[in-house]
Motif scaffolding. Structure first.
Motif, PDB file in Angstrom:
ATOM      1  N   CYS A  62       0.683  -1.540  -0.023  1.00 37.75           N
ATOM      2  CA  CYS A  62       0.248   0.269  -0.049  1.00 37.75           C
ATOM      3  C   CYS A  62       0.976   1.594  -0.099  1.00 37.75           C
ATOM      4  O   CYS A  62       0.611   2.567  -0.624  1.00 37.75           O
ATOM      5  CB  CYS A  62      -1.271  -0.323   1.291  1.00 37.75           C
ATOM      6  N   ARG A  63       2.485   1.629   0.846  1.00 40.15           N
ATOM      7  CA  ARG A  63       2.704   2.514   1.001  1.00 40.15           C
ATOM      8  C   ARG A  63       3.608   2.957  -0.618  1.00 40.15           C
ATOM      9  O   ARG A  63       3.465   3.806  -0.667  1.00 40.15           O
ATOM     10  CB  ARG A  63       4.579   1.943   1.370  1.00 40.15           C
ATOM     11  N   LYS A  64       3.926   1.469  -1.748  1.00 40.54           N
ATOM     12  CA  LYS A  64       4.601   2.055  -2.983  1.00 40.54           C
ATOM     13  C   LYS A  64       3.412   2.662  -3.744  1.00 40.54           C
ATOM     14  O   LYS A  64       3.014   3.123  -4.937  1.00 40.54           O
ATOM     15  CB  LYS A  64       5.202   0.535  -3.262  1.00 40.54           C
ATOM     16  N   GLU A  65       2.345   0.705  -4.021  1.00 43.51           N
ATOM     17  CA  GLU A  65       1.235   1.198  -4.815  1.00 43.51           C
ATOM     18  C   GLU A  65       0.304   2.203  -4.992  1.00 43.51           C
ATOM     19  O   GLU A  65      -1.196   2.258  -5.580  1.00 43.51           O
ATOM     20  CB  GLU A  65       0.759  -0.223  -5.123  1.00 43.51           C
ATOM     21  N   ILE A  66      -0.710   2.805  -4.094  1.00 43.33           N
ATOM     22  CA  ILE A  66      -1.258   3.286  -3.093  1.00 43.33           C
ATOM     23  C   ILE A  66      -1.108   4.662  -2.391  1.00 43.33           C
ATOM     24  O   ILE A  66      -0.829   5.965  -3.484  1.00 43.33           O
ATOM     25  CB  ILE A  66      -1.915   2.812  -2.319  1.00 43.33           C
ATOM     26  N   VAL A  67       0.059   4.655  -2.082  1.00 43.86           N
ATOM     27  CA  VAL A  67       0.118   5.762  -0.866  1.00 43.86           C
ATOM     28  C   VAL A  67       1.166   6.933  -2.473  1.00 43.86           C
ATOM     29  O   VAL A  67       1.175   8.201  -2.357  1.00 43.86           O
ATOM     30  CB  VAL A  67       1.688   5.901  -0.089  1.00 43.86           C
ATOM     31  N   GLU A  68       2.396   6.240  -1.956  1.00 46.48           N
ATOM     32  CA  GLU A  68       3.484   6.747  -3.069  1.00 46.48           C
ATOM     33  C   GLU A  68       3.232   7.410  -4.058  1.00 46.48           C
ATOM     34  O   GLU A  68       3.348   8.257  -5.901  1.00 46.48           O
ATOM     35  CB  GLU A  68       4.798   5.852  -2.366  1.00 46.48           C
ATOM     36  N   LYS A  69       2.369   5.878  -5.516  1.00 43.78           N
ATOM     37  CA  LYS A  69       2.273   5.895  -6.456  1.00 43.78           C
ATOM     38  C   LYS A  69       1.507   6.963  -6.534  1.00 43.78           C
ATOM     39  O   LYS A  69       1.044   8.142  -7.531  1.00 43.78           O
ATOM     40  CB  LYS A  69       0.975   5.163  -6.861  1.00 43.78           C
ATOM     41  N   TYR A  70       0.093   7.725  -6.520  1.00 49.49           N
ATOM     42  CA  TYR A  70      -0.821   8.755  -6.294  1.00 49.49           C
ATOM     43  C   TYR A  70      -0.415   9.765  -5.341  1.00 49.49           C
ATOM     44  O   TYR A  70      -1.393  11.131  -5.074  1.00 49.49           O
ATOM     45  CB  TYR A  70      -2.502   8.185  -5.707  1.00 49.49           C
TER      46      TYR A  70
END
Length: 234
Positions: A62-70
């Motif tokens: 979630c850190r990489k694919e949600i929080v950082e990505k968006y």
């Protein structure tokens, strides 16, 4: 000075009724995961900070694919959820400190709006506890164990409850601390906690104000809900 506002966004549900190998909060809705939409609303709102609660083993994903990505810069902490929804909320609240207000929201409700947030913010400042909801449109029947109708409540007094459910941080933490202590006792009494308002009502006997949400503020639980959600975005 305006008190701080923190959102606890729940994205730890298994989503068994979706009949999918992908957890519902990560299913795509117009090329974005469902969880994106609620986080985007909080990110663009007056909310100061977001605590994201995810499934076991999903923090780095979630850190990489949600929080950082968006680029959700307001997500300051990511916590791991628990066995039941209320365990996940409790884990999220452990990451919240200080004074102010906490907005507890189901990440599977993508159609949260700034207007809903502002209405609930005004209410919580006055009543210390409020939940978003809408009056039911249909007649409701109370049934017995054999599914025979035994009562018909006045429709004007029945609301369908949504999220966010909003409390002072102190009230929410006190209620959930008490719940975790009395959890087994409540289960023995046949009391099953299904939302945050019930925790505050049951454990602290604190009144909870109902605030108007939106009929579009649906929770995506089944494939049919996903189709309805897609129609809202057309």
């Amino acid at each position: 000075m305006e008190e701080r506002t923190v959102a606890v966004v729940l994205a730890a549900g298994a989503g068994k009724r979706m009949h999918s190998d992908v957890q519902k909060q990560y299913l795509l809705l117009q090329d974005r995961p469902i969880i994106y939409y609620a986080l985007k609303t909080f990110q663009d709102s007056f909310i100061d900070e977001i605590v994201l609660v995810v499934g076991q083993g999903e923090i780095e994903y979630c850190r990489k694919e949600i929080v950082e990505k968006y680029h959700f810069s307001k997500v300051k902490k990511i916590a791991e959820g628990g066995r039941e929804r209320y365990h996940s909320v409790a884990n999220g609240l452990k990451e919240v400190d200080g004074e102010g207000y906490v907005f507890i929201h189901d990440g599977a409700r993508p159609f949260l709006t700034e207007e809903i947030l502002r209405r609930s913010h005004e209410a919580v400042k006055e009543y210390h506890a409020c939940v978003v909801g809408m009056p039911v449109k249909d007649t409701i029947k109370i049934v017995d164990e054999d599914r025979f109708a035994k009562a018909t409540p006045n429709r004007e007094t029945v609301w369908q409850v949504q999220t966010p459910q909003v409390f002072t941080i102190a009230l929410a933490k006190k209620a959930y601390d008490s719940l975790l202590i009395k959890e087994e006792e409540l289960l023995r009494q046949g009391i099953h906690i299904t939302d945050d308002a019930m925790v505050v009502e049951t454990l602290l006997e604190h009144p909870v104000k109902l605030v108007e949400g939106s009929y579009q503020n649906i929770k995506i639980t089944t494939p049919e809900d996903l189709n309805i959600a897609r129609s809202f975005l057309i």
